[in-house]
Write an enzyme that holds these catalytic residues in place. Sequence first.
Site, PDB file in Angstrom:
ATOM      1  N   THR A 178      11.119  -6.243  16.300  1.00 10.99           N
ATOM      2  CA  THR A 178      12.636  -6.325  16.378  1.00 10.99           C
ATOM      3  C   THR A 178      13.315  -7.757  16.623  1.00 10.99           C
ATOM      4  OG1 THR A 178      12.299  -6.277  18.916  1.00 10.99           O
ATOM      5  CG2 THR A 178      12.426  -4.168  17.860  1.00 10.99           C
ATOM      6  N   LYS A 179      12.359  -8.703  16.649  1.00 15.33           N
ATOM      7  CA  LYS A 179      12.781 -10.050  16.479  1.00 15.33           C
ATOM      8  C   LYS A 179      11.897 -11.106  15.593  1.00 15.33           C
ATOM      9  CE  LYS A 179      14.400  -9.492  21.285  1.00 15.33           C
ATOM     10  NZ  LYS A 179      14.286 -10.100  22.668  1.00 15.33           N
ATOM     11  N   HIS A 194      23.575   1.216  12.554  1.00 17.43           N
ATOM     12  CA  HIS A 194      24.957   1.735  12.786  1.00 17.43           C
ATOM     13  C   HIS A 194      25.205   1.552  14.156  1.00 17.43           C
ATOM     14  CE1 HIS A 194      23.919   4.235   9.287  1.00 17.43           C
ATOM     15  NE2 HIS A 194      22.599   4.405   9.706  1.00 17.43           N
ATOM     16  N   GLY A 213      -0.541  -1.300   9.071  1.00 17.71           N
ATOM     17  CA  GLY A 213       0.000   0.047   9.007  1.00 17.71           C
ATOM     18  C   GLY A 213       0.717   0.769   9.817  1.00 17.71           C
ATOM     19  N   ASN A 222       0.901  -1.017   0.020  1.00 12.69           N
ATOM     20  CA  ASN A 222       0.146   0.001  -0.020  1.00 12.69           C
ATOM     21  C   ASN A 222       0.932   1.162   0.181  1.00 12.69           C
ATOM     22  OD1 ASN A 222      -2.356   1.693  -0.045  1.00 12.69           O
ATOM     23  ND2 ASN A 222      -3.354  -0.043   1.359  1.00 12.69           N
TER      24      ASN A 222
END
Length: 190
Positions: free
Chosen positions: A170-171, A113, A147, A83
Amino acid sequence: MTEKDKMLKGVYYDSRDSELIKMYHKARKLLKKYNNIDSELVVQREQILAELLEFKGNGVWIESPFFCDYGENISIGENTFVNTNCMFLDNNKITIGKNGLIAPYVQIYTASHPLKASERIIGKGIGSRYLTSTKPVNIGDNVWIGGNSVIFPGVTIGHNVTIGAGSVVTKSLPDNVLAFGNPCKIRSEL
């Protein structure tokens, strides 16, 4: 080893390398065309995506505007719908399976980073560089990502997964689960 090779291997690289900048400019030109073309010009839209992406299965539909770094590191399986206003930072491979639904404003990141500024920034003033490393993102078949979700570098999302809106993934997630939240957690099996 070129900076592009380093980038795809996940080791620190110079993102301002001339080869990478050339890839970046090519993607920007194609994205400008794609994001400004009339939505009824389906054949031309398909041609632009075929030139931009590493692989695009049949029936892939990407709403504009769409944003990415290079495009050539993105593979999307058949019948997947992306979308509007999605951002795929493809400094490494982003692989999305078939029959996916990716809602508006989903962000998929492959770059990272060093956390400490003293390790992240090389040089001073104009011309400073930032150490960057990458990890690929893999998304299985039949996945729905709600979304405003963010997918972190190195994440693998299994098949038949639903991720609730606004999640920060995150995992990695296994097959057949509903997951949501910040950070995203498995809430139930599907």
